[in-house]
Design a protein around this motif. Structure first.
Motif, PDB file in Angstrom:
ATOM      1  N   ARG A  29       5.880  -0.918   8.135  1.00 20.49           N
ATOM      2  CA  ARG A  29       5.985   0.408   7.520  1.00 20.49           C
ATOM      3  C   ARG A  29       7.438   0.671   7.147  1.00 20.49           C
ATOM      4  O   ARG A  29       8.313   0.734   8.010  1.00 20.49           O
ATOM      5  N   CYS A  47      -5.446   4.762   2.060  1.00 21.24           N
ATOM      6  CA  CYS A  47      -5.939   4.213   3.321  1.00 21.24           C
ATOM      7  C   CYS A  47      -7.324   3.582   3.169  1.00 21.24           C
ATOM      8  O   CYS A  47      -7.572   2.478   3.668  1.00 21.24           O
ATOM      9  N   ASP A  78      -3.266  -2.675  -2.967  1.00 24.46           N
ATOM     10  CA  ASP A  78      -4.268  -2.256  -1.990  1.00 24.46           C
ATOM     11  C   ASP A  78      -5.619  -1.915  -2.594  1.00 24.46           C
ATOM     12  O   ASP A  78      -6.605  -1.723  -1.868  1.00 24.46           O
ATOM     13  N   THR A 105      -2.419   6.013   7.188  1.00 24.23           N
ATOM     14  CA  THR A 105      -2.489   4.556   7.109  1.00 24.23           C
ATOM     15  C   THR A 105      -1.981   3.898   8.383  1.00 24.23           C
ATOM     16  O   THR A 105      -2.605   2.964   8.900  1.00 24.23           O
ATOM     17  N   HIS A 108       1.827  -5.417  10.156  1.00 26.65           N
ATOM     18  CA  HIS A 108       1.995  -4.151   9.428  1.00 26.65           C
ATOM     19  C   HIS A 108       3.472  -3.765   9.442  1.00 26.65           C
ATOM     20  O   HIS A 108       4.061  -3.550  10.506  1.00 26.65           O
ATOM     21  N   THR A 161       0.823  -1.206   0.000  1.00 28.60           N
ATOM     22  CA  THR A 161       0.000   0.000   0.000  1.00 28.60           C
ATOM     23  C   THR A 161       0.855   1.252   0.000  1.00 28.60           C
ATOM     24  O   THR A 161       1.981   1.262   0.499  1.00 28.60           O
ATOM     25  N   TYR A 162       0.270   2.317  -0.555  1.00 24.46           N
ATOM     26  CA  TYR A 162       0.906   3.632  -0.512  1.00 24.46           C
ATOM     27  C   TYR A 162      -0.174   4.708  -0.629  1.00 24.46           C
ATOM     28  O   TYR A 162      -0.774   4.887  -1.683  1.00 24.46           O
ATOM     29  N   SER A 214       3.541   5.526   3.826  1.00 23.19           N
ATOM     30  CA  SER A 214       2.352   6.341   3.572  1.00 23.19           C
ATOM     31  C   SER A 214       2.273   7.516   4.548  1.00 23.19           C
ATOM     32  O   SER A 214       2.708   7.425   5.702  1.00 23.19           O
ATOM     33  N   ASP A 239       3.768  -1.226   3.912  1.00 28.70           N
ATOM     34  CA  ASP A 239       3.371   0.180   3.782  1.00 28.70           C
ATOM     35  C   ASP A 239       4.570   0.985   3.285  1.00 28.70           C
ATOM     36  O   ASP A 239       5.576   1.112   3.976  1.00 28.70           O
TER      37      ASP A 239
END
Length: 316
Positions: A67, A20, A98, A51, A65, A16-17, A47, A44
Motif C-alpha cells: 500500500r 475493491c 484491477d 481495499t 500487498h 489498484t485504486y 485506496s 495499492d
C-alpha cells in the motif's frame, strides 16, 4: 532468477485504486490459473474504499500487498510493481489493471507458447475481451512516422498463434526480465496514460513483442467505439469530457506529446503538439462549455509535454 533447467518464475502485478470489488474478482481469477503463479503482487495506490482491510482479511499471507502512501497513478503503481517483481528475481512479470479478469488458462497458454522460451522475445500479450467476450482490437498498436497509432491486428490475425505488435496496454501482458535489464522500468512520472504504450514500445525496439490470441483476459471496462460520423462529429468527440474530469484530457494530451516527440525524427517533432491540439481545441471552441478554461488546460498540457514537465500536476 531461475537456476538452469528449472521452470521460469512468473509473478503477477496488479495495480489498484479504490476498486475493491473488481480487485477481488481479478485476484480470484489469478488463483484459478491452471499454471500456478509464483507470486501475486498488489500495488495499492492509497485506496480509501476498504481495499487494505479486504486484503488482510481474505488474502493475508497469500498475496504481497504493497500500500503506497499516496496515489502515484497507474504509471507509478506499475513502476513500483515491476521494480519489486524484478528485484525478487522473477523471470516473467504478468501485469494488469484491477479490472482485468484472466481466463483460467490464460497464463498456461502464454507459457506454452514457443515465444515464452525464446530469448529474443521481450513481451507477450493476452487477448483482451470486453464484458460480452468480444475481442478488442484497439489495445494493440503499431506507429507511423508521426507516432500516430495504427492497428496492429485485425479479426483475421486472431487465428494466428502469434501476432507481432509494437505496443499494448497493461491488460494482461508479460514482460521478460531481460527486457527490463535492457530498457529499464516504466516512466513513473507520466502518472496516468501512455505509460504502458511507451514502455512496451521501448521494449519492442530491442526485442520481439507478440500478441498470443489463444490467451484471453476479460476487461471489465465498457469501451464503445465511436460511430461513423461527419468531420464535425469527429471533431466534437475530441474533448467531450465534463470539466470535472479535465485531468483526463490533460494527462492524455501531455503524455501523448511527450512520448511522440521523444520517438519521432527531430525534424518532425514540432508537428506533434500542433497535431495533438488541433482536434481537442476545435471541439472546445465549437461545441463545449467553459471554452477558455478548456483551451488553457489543453495548451498547458501541450507545453508541459514539449518541455517534459511530468509528474502529478493536476489532481484527479
Amino acid at each position: 532468477m531461475k537456476s538452469p533447467g528449472s521452470p521460469a518464475r512468473v509473478a503477477a502485478v496488479v495495480v489498484t485504486y479504490n476498486r475493491c470489488l473488481l480487485l477481488e474478482k481479478c485476484l480470484e481469477a489469478l488463483f484459478r490459473q491452471h499454471r500456478l503463479l509464483d507470486e501475486i503482487l498488489v500495488i495499492d495506490n492509497a485506496s480509501t474504499d476498504g481495499t487494505a482491510e479486504m486484503m488482510r482479511r481474505k488474502y493475508g499471507g497469500k498475496v504481497t500487498h504493497v500500500r503506497l502512501e499516496q496515489n502515484v497513478g497507474g504509471a507509478g503503481g506499475f513502476y513500483e510493481g515491476i521494480r519489486l517483481a524484478h528485484e525478487k528475481g522473477h523471470d516473467w512479470i504478468w501485469v494488469m489493471d484491477d479490472d482485468v479478469e484472466p481466463m483460467a488458462d490464460a497464463l498456461g497458454t502464454l507459457a506454452r507458447s514457443p515465444a515464452f522460451n525464446d530469448a529474443t522475445v521481450g513481451f507477450l500479450a493476452s487477448l483482451v475481451l470486453d464484458p460480452n467476450l468480444k475481442a478488442q482490437i484497439f489495445p494493440y498498436r503499431r506507429f507511423n512516422r508521426l507516432m500516430a497509432a495504427c492497428p496492429a491486428i485485425n479479426e483475421a490475425s486472431l487465428e494466428q498463434p502469434l501476432v507481432p505488435i509494437e505496443a499494448a496496454g497493461f491488460l494482461g501482458g508479460m514482460i521478460r526480465r531481460e527486457a527490463i535489464d535492457s530498457v529499464g522500468l516504466p516512466l513513473k512520472d507520466l502518472f496516468i496514460y501512455w505509460d504502458d504504450t511507451e514502455f512496451i514500445f521501448r521494449i519492442s525496439r530491442r526485442f520481439k513483442a507478440f500478441l498470443v490470441p489463444a490467451s484471453k483476459v476479460v476487461h471489465h471496462y465498457v469501451w464503445v467505439p465511436p460511430p461513423r460520423s461527419s468531420f464535425l462529429g469527429v471533431i466534437k468527440r475530441g474533448s467531450a469530457l465534463p470539466m470535472t474530469e479535465t485531468w483526463r484530457f490533460y494527462y492524455n494530451l501531455r503524455n501523448s506529446v511527450f512520448v511522440r516527440t521523444r520517438y519521432v525524427k527531430p525534424w518532425l517533432a514540432p508537428l506533434i503538439p500542433v497535431l495533438a491540439l488541433a482536434r481537442p481545441l476545435g471541439a472546445a471552441l465549437l461545441f463545449h462549455d467553459h471554452k477558455l478554461a478548456r483551451c488553457k488546460i489543453l495548451c498547458r498540457a501541450a507545453v508541459d509535454g514539449v518541455l517534459g514537465r511530468l509528474g502529478k500536476r493536476i489532481s484527479p
